[in-house]
Design an enzyme around this catalytic site. Structure first.
Site, PDB file in Angstrom:
ATOM      1  N   CYS A 393      23.836  22.051  -0.801  1.00 23.96           N
ATOM      2  CA  CYS A 393      23.703  22.263  -2.245  1.00 23.96           C
ATOM      3  C   CYS A 393      24.351  21.100  -3.005  1.00 23.96           C
ATOM      4  O   CYS A 393      23.783  20.020  -3.083  1.00 23.96           O
ATOM      5  CB  CYS A 393      24.301  23.611  -2.630  1.00 23.96           C
ATOM      6  SG  CYS A 393      23.837  24.157  -4.299  1.00 23.96           S
ATOM      7  N   HIS A 524      21.254  26.768   0.768  1.00 26.47           N
ATOM      8  CA  HIS A 524      22.465  27.284   1.423  1.00 26.47           C
ATOM      9  C   HIS A 524      22.058  27.875   2.775  1.00 26.47           C
ATOM     10  O   HIS A 524      21.991  29.101   2.935  1.00 26.47           O
ATOM     11  CB  HIS A 524      23.132  28.350   0.554  1.00 26.47           C
ATOM     12  CG  HIS A 524      23.852  27.804  -0.629  1.00 26.47           C
ATOM     13  ND1 HIS A 524      25.147  27.354  -0.572  1.00 26.47           N
ATOM     14  CD2 HIS A 524      23.439  27.610  -1.900  1.00 26.47           C
ATOM     15  CE1 HIS A 524      25.513  26.919  -1.769  1.00 26.47           C
ATOM     16  NE2 HIS A 524      24.495  27.057  -2.593  1.00 26.47           N
ATOM     17  N   GLU A 526      23.645  28.265   5.404  1.00 27.09           N
ATOM     18  CA  GLU A 526      24.684  29.081   6.040  1.00 27.09           C
ATOM     19  C   GLU A 526      24.440  30.569   5.844  1.00 27.09           C
ATOM     20  O   GLU A 526      24.897  31.394   6.646  1.00 27.09           O
ATOM     21  CB  GLU A 526      26.064  28.695   5.502  1.00 27.09           C
ATOM     22  CG  GLU A 526      26.353  29.103   4.067  1.00 27.09           C
ATOM     23  CD  GLU A 526      25.901  28.106   3.016  1.00 27.09           C
ATOM     24  OE1 GLU A 526      26.336  28.217   1.856  1.00 27.09           O
ATOM     25  OE2 GLU A 526      25.100  27.209   3.363  1.00 27.09           O
TER      26      GLU A 526
END
Length: 586
Positions: A393, A524, A526
């Site tokens: 990001c 993102h 993750e």
């Protein structure tokens, strides 16, 4: 007429007592995982007693990370635990806050939906909470109705803020019937070192407070730094009027991934299955045992620097840390995370001191100008020395700014940090300009949720994903300014992934002949990583860090970069090792 208990969706509520931060979320997640591997369809929900509508505008130091769901909801970090342990995407309705409930009730009152009633906590607030709890039992997008809904009630029994949620849970049990509802209470059993004793009185008082509002727990989770002896478990069962099989000792575990085994050893899952009359199969530990072996028996260790502005509270980057560790599991490697405050990397000497002994650098997301020059400095240091870099990001935006400065745009910056910059290589997204100007609400208005991207076929990211069509979750207001793409490309930086229309830059990277591994994504990733299914970008990044450590990619010796001077293009060359195939590892 109530449904037959064997066909009805069962509801399991998890509350906490004595103290906060006892691990209710991990307990609930681990129990959900146990029931899932027994063949049950489990979904989960978190009730948060704060008045914020969602955590999207909350300070990360107070709340921790914001977990974004596929459908674009900004939720509590516990929802991330739920998704990782269940290995299932959850909807935005998996997080309910007092702010959401009150907003809905007040809006209904303004529309006249209560027909002139005096609007009160009971029944109107509790009815809205019940509606949201019961809605979780509806079939999902695939038409599958959950067998069990696990609802974690935030806060501690006795808190004023939690009372409406506890009352709503009590009413759900009354509405559905006791045979379809299970209450699990997590409590602290402190150890007093001077007397060498475990104390049960706090748990007794906590259960008494719960019973005073009409809830008798079916099982107790006893949190302690050691095993609770059988004699004390019998005492607690007697004094709290709980079945002895429902008194569960849960000492601190070496890893969060050991918790399901701890609960299974204490037979909590079997007790829940019997109590709720659930169908089940024996637990298949094959996949989870392999995970735990990878956690506890790594073949090597790599150090990854996480360069951020909220590093004093690791929960601010919880999903990033878990995704890094999962990327290590794939390679049978332990990832040691070095928490580096970005402010300290603004100068070359500061970056060298902070990053001199790591094998990779991760730049996570964030907001605001503080620490930005440090993140850019960390990227410049890593790029000059062949250190693998992964930017998420804001991390992508910092990679782009650093690349722009290296080709002569010395004042390149983001419109977020310097609205008057002559070279806004990162610009406000058109639909966000009114919000950034302060003319609309900040909360819930970013580009949120899952969006597709198309990758260049021969790119590093396509090699990592093993596909050119991907979908990732997002949370941002700013994007790469397309007017600067050609100029930035002179640095060697490649725009290797975009939105399907080609307008929005989603991925950037340096080719392997310019740097072993520098990858940035506007997304993102993750948030989609799982311990048993690590995200491909993190697998590739950790693999590159392992190669760097092994000496396959040697650091490049370069002259000292003058302080506060943008990194020049001459510092990029000299490393030409292609990225190893991530799939061949682990």
């Amino acid at each position: 007429m109530r449904k037959h208990p064997q066909t009805a969706t069962k509801h399991l509520f998890v509350s906490g007592g004595v103290a906060s931060s006892l691990g209710k979320g991990l307990t609930a997640s681990s129990l959900g995982q146990l029931l899932t591997v027994r063949g049950l369809h489990v979904t989960m929900q978190k009730l948060d007693p704060y008045l914020n509508v969602d955590p999207g505008t909350m300070n990360p130091f107070q709340h921790g990370e914001v977990f974004v769901t596929e459908d674009g909801a900004e939720t509590d970090l516990d929802v991330g635990h739920y998704e990782r342990f269940l290995d299932r995407n959850l909807p935005g309705s998996a997080n309910v806050t007092t702010g959401q409930v009150y907003s809905t009730v007040i809006a209904k009152e303004r529309r006249g939906e209560y027909l002139g009633d005096t609007v009160q906590v009971i029944p109107h607030i509790t009815d809205e909470i019940k509606r949201r709890i019961l809605a979780m039992a509806q079939p999902d997008a695939d038409g599958n109705r959950p067998d069990v809904v696990i609802t974690e009630i935030g806060g501690t029994v006795g808190d004023i803020e939690s009372q409406p949620f506890l009352e709503a849970a009590r009413q759900v049990r009354h509405y559905l019937g006791r045979e379809d509802v299970f209450f699990l209470h997590v409590s602290l059993v402190p150890y007093l070192a001077p007397s060498g004793e475990l104390k049960t009185k706090p748990t007794q008082h906590s259960v008494a407070a719960l019973r005073s509002i009409g809830i008798t727990p079916d099982a107790l989770i006893l949190r302690c730094d050691r095993d609770v002896p059988e004699a004390l478990k019998n005492k607690i069962a007697l004094m709290c009027d709980v079945d002895i099989d429902g008194v569960i000792s849960t000492p601190d575990a070496p890893s969060i991934y050991d918790i399901p085994k701890v609960l299974h050893r204490e037979e909590l899952d079997a007790f829940v299955v019997r109590r709720l009359n659930l169908p089940f199969r024996d637990v298949d530990w094959t996949e989870w045992d392999d995970l735990v072996r990878r956690v506890h028996e790594p073949h090597e260790t790599v150090r990854i620097a996480l360069v951020g502005k909220y590093v004093e509270l690791s929960d601010a980057y919880l999903s990033v840390a878990e995704a890094l560790r999962a990327g290590g599991f794939k390679h049978r490697a332990k990832v040691e995370i070095c928490w580096v405050a970005s402010d300290g990397c603004e100068t070359t000497s500061g970056a060298a001191a902070a990053l001199g002994d790591v094998h990779g650098v991760l730049i996570p997301g964030g907001f605001g100008i503080r620490g930005i020059e440090g993140k850019i400095g960390a990227i410049a240091y890593a790029r000059a020395r062949g250190l693998p870099v992964l930017g998420l990001c804001l991390g992508l935006q910092c990679i782009v700014i650093e690349a722009a400065r290296s080709v002569g745009l010395t004042n390149a910056n983001s419109a977020e940090f310097d609205p008057d910059t002559p070279d806004p290589v990162i610009a406000t997204m058109p639909d966000q300009e009114e919000i950034v100007a302060g003319e609309a609400d900040l909360g819930g208005t970013m580009r949120l949720g899952s969006y597709p991207a198309v990758l260049e076929p021969d790119s590093v990211v396509a090699q990592a994903y093993q596909t050119t069509q991907v979908s990732e979750r997002h949370r941002h207001r700013y994007e790469v300014n397309n007017a600067y793409r050609d100029k930035i490309a002179e640095s060697g930086l490649r725009f290797s992934g975009t939105s399907p229309d080609g307008h929005l830059v989603e991925f950037v990277e340096y080719p392997p002949d310019r740097h072993p591994f520098v990858v940035g994504t506007q997304a993102h990733p993750e948030l989609k990583s799982r311990p048993t299914r690590p995200h491909p970008l993190f697998v590739a990044f950790v693999g590159a860090a392992i190669d760097y450590k092994a000496g396959e990619l040697l650091p490049v010796e370069i002259p000292e970069i003058p302080e506060h001077t943008p990194n020049g293009s001459s510092h990029r060359d000299g490393v030409g090792q292609p990225l190893p195939e991530p799939a061949s590892r682990g």
